[in-house]
Write an enzyme that holds these catalytic residues in place. Structure first.
Site, PDB file in Angstrom:
ATOM      1  N   ASN A 127       0.850  -1.192   0.000  1.00 34.38           N
ATOM      2  CA  ASN A 127       0.000   0.000   0.000  1.00 34.38           C
ATOM      3  C   ASN A 127       0.880   1.234   0.000  1.00 34.38           C
ATOM      4  O   ASN A 127       1.724   1.391   0.882  1.00 34.38           O
ATOM      5  CB  ASN A 127      -0.897   0.039   1.241  1.00 34.38           C
ATOM      6  CG  ASN A 127      -1.901   1.174   1.178  1.00 34.38           C
ATOM      7  OD1 ASN A 127      -2.891   1.080   0.455  1.00 34.38           O
ATOM      8  ND2 ASN A 127      -1.639   2.247   1.908  1.00 34.38           N
ATOM      9  N   GLU A 128       0.704   2.060  -1.008  1.00 36.52           N
ATOM     10  CA  GLU A 128       1.434   3.324  -1.093  1.00 36.52           C
ATOM     11  C   GLU A 128       2.901   3.147  -0.713  1.00 36.52           C
ATOM     12  O   GLU A 128       3.384   3.715   0.277  1.00 36.52           O
ATOM     13  CB  GLU A 128       0.775   4.383  -0.220  1.00 36.52           C
ATOM     14  CG  GLU A 128      -0.617   4.729  -0.681  1.00 36.52           C
ATOM     15  CD  GLU A 128      -1.212   5.940   0.030  1.00 36.52           C
ATOM     16  OE1 GLU A 128      -0.765   6.266   1.133  1.00 36.52           O
ATOM     17  OE2 GLU A 128      -2.118   6.560  -0.545  1.00 36.52           O
TER      18      GLU A 128
ATOM     19  N   GLU B   3      -7.976   5.169  -4.392  1.00 35.57           N
ATOM     20  CA  GLU B   3      -8.581   5.828  -3.227  1.00 35.57           C
ATOM     21  C   GLU B   3      -8.962   7.246  -3.642  1.00 35.57           C
ATOM     22  O   GLU B   3      -8.106   8.001  -4.116  1.00 35.57           O
ATOM     23  CB  GLU B   3      -7.584   5.896  -2.060  1.00 35.57           C
ATOM     24  CG  GLU B   3      -7.101   4.540  -1.586  1.00 35.57           C
ATOM     25  CD  GLU B   3      -6.141   4.639  -0.408  1.00 35.57           C
ATOM     26  OE1 GLU B   3      -6.053   5.697   0.219  1.00 35.57           O
ATOM     27  OE2 GLU B   3      -5.455   3.639  -0.137  1.00 35.57           O
TER      28      GLU B   3
ATOM     29  N   TRP C  66      -5.178  14.029   7.797  1.00 42.34           N
ATOM     30  CA  TRP C  66      -3.714  14.014   7.876  1.00 42.34           C
ATOM     31  C   TRP C  66      -3.006  15.252   7.340  1.00 42.34           C
ATOM     32  O   TRP C  66      -1.794  15.367   7.482  1.00 42.34           O
ATOM     33  CB  TRP C  66      -3.163  12.779   7.167  1.00 42.34           C
ATOM     34  CG  TRP C  66      -3.776  12.502   5.819  1.00 42.34           C
ATOM     35  CD1 TRP C  66      -4.772  11.597   5.564  1.00 42.34           C
ATOM     36  CD2 TRP C  66      -3.479  13.125   4.567  1.00 42.34           C
ATOM     37  NE1 TRP C  66      -5.107  11.624   4.231  1.00 42.34           N
ATOM     38  CE2 TRP C  66      -4.319  12.545   3.595  1.00 42.34           C
ATOM     39  CE3 TRP C  66      -2.579  14.105   4.163  1.00 42.34           C
ATOM     40  CZ2 TRP C  66      -4.296  12.927   2.252  1.00 42.34           C
ATOM     41  CZ3 TRP C  66      -2.550  14.483   2.825  1.00 42.34           C
ATOM     42  CH2 TRP C  66      -3.403  13.887   1.891  1.00 42.34           C
TER      43      TRP C  66
ATOM     44  N   GLU D 118      -7.391   7.170  12.059  1.00 48.32           N
ATOM     45  CA  GLU D 118      -8.127   7.902  11.019  1.00 48.32           C
ATOM     46  C   GLU D 118      -9.601   8.112  11.370  1.00 48.32           C
ATOM     47  O   GLU D 118     -10.442   8.231  10.480  1.00 48.32           O
ATOM     48  CB  GLU D 118      -7.954   7.179   9.678  1.00 48.32           C
ATOM     49  CG  GLU D 118      -6.505   7.262   9.203  1.00 48.32           C
ATOM     50  CD  GLU D 118      -6.226   6.586   7.875  1.00 48.32           C
ATOM     51  OE1 GLU D 118      -7.114   5.882   7.355  1.00 48.32           O
ATOM     52  OE2 GLU D 118      -5.094   6.752   7.368  1.00 48.32           O
ATOM     53  N   GLN D 119      -9.902   8.190  12.666  1.00 48.24           N
ATOM     54  CA  GLN D 119     -11.319   8.336  13.050  1.00 48.24           C
ATOM     55  C   GLN D 119     -11.918   9.662  12.598  1.00 48.24           C
ATOM     56  O   GLN D 119     -13.126   9.803  12.528  1.00 48.24           O
ATOM     57  CB  GLN D 119     -11.498   8.122  14.552  1.00 48.24           C
ATOM     58  CG  GLN D 119     -10.625   8.973  15.421  1.00 48.24           C
ATOM     59  CD  GLN D 119     -10.736   8.552  16.883  1.00 48.24           C
ATOM     60  OE1 GLN D 119     -11.630   9.004  17.571  1.00 48.24           O
ATOM     61  NE2 GLN D 119      -9.845   7.688  17.340  1.00 48.24           N
ATOM     62  N   MET D 120     -11.085  10.662  12.275  1.00 47.51           N
ATOM     63  CA  MET D 120     -11.615  11.949  11.794  1.00 47.51           C
ATOM     64  C   MET D 120     -11.672  12.018  10.264  1.00 47.51           C
ATOM     65  O   MET D 120     -11.921  13.069   9.696  1.00 47.51           O
ATOM     66  CB  MET D 120     -10.760  13.101  12.329  1.00 47.51           C
ATOM     67  CG  MET D 120     -10.745  13.224  13.834  1.00 47.51           C
ATOM     68  SD  MET D 120     -12.400  13.479  14.511  1.00 47.51           S
ATOM     69  CE  MET D 120     -12.630  15.211  14.130  1.00 47.51           C
TER      70      MET D 120
HETATM   71  C1  GLA Z   1      -3.730   6.834   2.203  1.00 47.83           C
HETATM   72  C2  GLA Z   1      -3.748   5.375   2.584  1.00 47.83           C
HETATM   73  C3  GLA Z   1      -4.986   4.958   3.272  1.00 47.83           C
HETATM   74  C4  GLA Z   1      -5.474   6.007   4.211  1.00 47.83           C
HETATM   75  C5  GLA Z   1      -5.693   7.271   3.450  1.00 47.83           C
HETATM   76  C6  GLA Z   1      -6.295   8.363   4.285  1.00 47.83           C
HETATM   77  O1  GLA Z   1      -4.031   7.098   0.921  1.00 47.83           O
HETATM   78  O2  GLA Z   1      -3.484   4.505   1.525  1.00 47.83           O
HETATM   79  O3  GLA Z   1      -4.722   3.774   3.994  1.00 47.83           O
HETATM   80  O4  GLA Z   1      -4.529   6.201   5.207  1.00 47.83           O
HETATM   81  O5  GLA Z   1      -4.479   7.710   2.973  1.00 47.83           O
HETATM   82  O6  GLA Z   1      -6.552   9.502   3.533  1.00 47.83           O
END
Ligand code: GLA
Length: 651
Positions: free
Chosen positions: A141-142, A316, A324, A364-366
């Site tokens: 992931n990323e 996404e 964030w 990430e609750q917000m």
């Molecule tokens: C990234 C991550 C996700 C999540 C989002 C939140 O893109 O891949 O897991 O953390 O950010 O915006």
């Protein structure tokens, strides 16, 4: 063409079937799962728990949904870190180990992690590779997010020494390539080489560039092996990766994307705008605080398409406020729909939203989802319903291919060079590149991003905003292309080993445009100076080169003191300044005309994009806007009068 990021492990199993039915009902067809689920898939070493995932996949499949499975390697579980603490990467700014407790806490050079990551990937690929509901895979992931490409670990040092040995064979060759005689930095053998971190003052730029190339190779090596494993067990399934903005990966994105079927991008226009534009002040930032800058998302979409030369996915898509960025505003009503259309216009085949339901717990609750935690529908929901109705008006959208006649050449390697040697605080290679891109987009021009290794034939105009390292093969490609070529500041100024080119910049490009850069100066951004095209005045800022221009060239722009700022020789132009938006628009408008590329006069916050026979118009402002469209335009959506935050499509 719509997808969703879903975490069955976050919700009671009793909710899954209703979630799945609602996803399908909304128009979603793809569900991405499991990218952070390692602790649930293997709670203890070697003890696998697939029962829940089997049931989750069945539930989704029963509702008519297709699954995109992920390798869970972005989040190694606690027991694994305790077993092999050297998996943790070492922060290159402090020299301390980065801790467990978030994600991406692994070192690409750790042999233990490489083995363990490939083990869990193999186990998953064996189990789900041929599952009929699993139609594709996302790797990790990323990759590289949260500054994780570089590590200062012992493992990285050992691997870097081996990399150097492999690349230079002989230590004297390395010493000479890097210029190590300077400041007595010479090594006697490869075992003496250090990582270019934690030194008293700046380390040798050639050493830094080698370390960045090495670190990028480590990411690519890790990823290549993962893709190989998935392919071995998942015949006929696609493999993709969800990229973050190219500037942040610190990895050669073209190399990373090479084994993939297509690239994907994670699109957070507001969060990213906040990070990218906030420092430019409120006047620039505020108009786009809730929309994102009109060229920002598409800048990344066009880059993502360029990675494989094929259409891409948005894996996404921001659905509301994120958590964030430095500040996290709500999107203007209508923006989730607009952003989705922008993605399709630039070549997305699927847009997948992050995430289904907001998480009530943890980091990430917000962060908004399509649903709130009480299961009510959040703001993006009706926008997606609207989008689905509108998509039905363009049934052949997927058959339409994006093909631009203007190309922009960009590489991560050159970003590294400019980061390592900024020469002035306000010089930022990404900002230069973005300004060039934005000027073209404001003129209604579609842009392909290409690597310098790609064939350039077929393009009418090729722009190279800032590419210090130019190789002979690239010059040949430029010569063969037949395009009008535009090179920006610093281009051609460095050798592959980060030395000044002996013939002065733009070095090898002098075969195309025989100018010479005699000196370079950087100036404060608030001390911009006049710059002229003919009598018309613009601004030169941040970076200015002193150009020697032979008689055979035509001067296209000059500084306030009369010295040349841009010059053309036959089909090649050299631009020796960083300048304001209006200068770029004026210069490019002339060059586009020379290259016979059509430009369009667009209202200030309106953008246009073409996908095959379809033309899309986007209004990033709250005010309605009227655009000029061809008389024979067949409107599929909207009209030449765009609503505030409106979208229109014509054939
Ligand atoms: C990234 C991550 C996700 C999540 C989002 C939140 O893109 O891949 O897991 O953390 O950010 O915006």
């Amino acid at each position: 063409m719509l997808g969703i990021c879903y975490y069955p492990e976050h919700w009671p199993e009793s909710m899954w079937a209703q979630d799945a039915a609602e996803m399908y009902g909304l128009g979603i067809r793809y569900v991405r799962i499991a990218e952070f689920a390692w602790s649930r898939l293997e709670p203890s070493p070697g003890q696998y728990r697939f029962d829940w995932l089997d049931r989750a996949i069945s539930t989704l499949a029963d509702a008519g949904l297709k699954v995109v499975m992920c390798t869970p390697t972005a989040t190694p579980p606690k027991w694994l870190i305790d077993l092999y603490p050297s998996i943790l990467p070492v922060d290159i700014k402090t020299g301390h180990s980065r801790g467990f407790g978030s994600r991406r806490h692994y070192d690409f050079s750790s042999p233990d992690y490489f083995r363990e990551a490939m083990r869990i990937s193999t186990v998953l690929a064996e189990r789900y590779g041929e599952h009929p509901a699993v139609v594709g895979w996302q790797t990790d992931n990323e990759l590289a997010c949260h500054d994780t490409t570089h590590s200062g670990s012992e493992a990285a040092l050992t691997a870097f020494r081996a990399w150097c040995q492999q690349h230079y064979s002989d230590i004297d060759a390395l010493n000479s390539a890097w210029g190590n005689v300077f400041w007595s930095m010479e090594y006697r053998h490869f075992g003496e080489i250090e990582l270019p971190i934690l030194a008293v003052t700046e380390t040798n730029p050639a050493h830094q560039l080698a370390y960045r190339r090495f670190s990028s190779d480590q990411v690519v090596h890790f990823h290549d092996e993962m893709v190989r494993i998935i392919r071995a067990h998942a015949p006929g399934r696609f493999v993709t990766h969800n990229f973050i903005p190219m500037v942040d990966t610190q990895t050669d994105n073209y190399a990373l994307a090479k084994p993939l079927d297509f690239a994907s991008f994670d699109n957070y226009p507001l969060g990213r705008s906040d990070l990218f534009f906030a420092k430019r002040g409120a006047a620039m930032f505020k108009p786009y605080m809730r929309t994102g800058h009109p060229d920002f998302s598409s800048y990344y979409f066009d880059q993502t398409r360029g990675l494989t030369g094929k259409h891409f996915w948005i894996m996404e898509q921001q659905p509301g406020p994120v958590n964030w960025a430095k500040h996290n505003p709500r999107p203007e009503p209508g923006m989730v729909r607009l952003w989705s259309w922008v993605s399709f216009a630039h070549g997305a085949d699927v847009v997948s939203y992050f995430r289904w339901r907001q998480a009530p717990f943890a980091q990430e609750q917000m962060h908004a989802g399509l649903k709130r935690i009480d299961n009510s529908k959040a703001a993006a929901w009706p926008e997606i319903e609207q989008l689905v109705r509108e998509m039905a008006l363009c049934p052949d959208l997927l058959e339409q291919q994006v093909k631009a006649t203007v190309a922009m050449v960009s590489t991560t390697e050159n970003q590294w060079v400019c980061e390592i040697e900024r020469q002035g605080d306000s010089f930022n290679q990404q900002e230069v590149e973005f300004a060039w891109y934005s000027a073209l987009r404001q003129l209604g021009v579609d842009v392909d991003f290409v690597s310098p290794e790609q064939d350039l034939t077929g393009y009418k105009l090729v722009l190279v905003p800032c590419m210090p390292v130019v190789r002979p093969e690239f010059v040949k490609r430029c010569q063969d292309s037949g395009a009008l070529l535009v090179f920006g500041p610093r281009t051609g100024s460095k050798t592959t080993e980060f030395q000044l080119v002996p013939q002065l910049a733009p070095g090898l490009l002098q075969a195309l445009v025989p100018v010479k850069v005699l000196s370079v100066e950087t100036i404060r951004p608030d001390c911009a100076e006049p710059l002229f095209i003919g009598q018309k005045q613009y601004q030169s800022q941040c970076w200015r080169e002193e150009l020697e221009v032979p008689q055979s060239c035509q001067v296209l722009a000059h500084y306030h003191d009369g010295l040349p700022a841009a010059a053309q020789h036959q089909r090649a132009v050299y631009v020796a300044t960083v300048s304001c938006d209006d200068f770029l628009k004026a210069l490019f408008a002339d060059l586009l005309k020379q290259a016979c590329v059509e430009t369009v006069v667009l209202p200030h916050d309106v953008r246009l994009a073409r996908r095959g026979g379809l033309t899309f118009l986007f209004n990033y402002s709250a005010k309605p806007s009227k655009v000029a469209a061809p008389a024979n335009a067949q409107w599929l959506l909207g009209s030449a009068t765009l609503d505030g935050y409106g979208v229109a499509i014509y054939r």
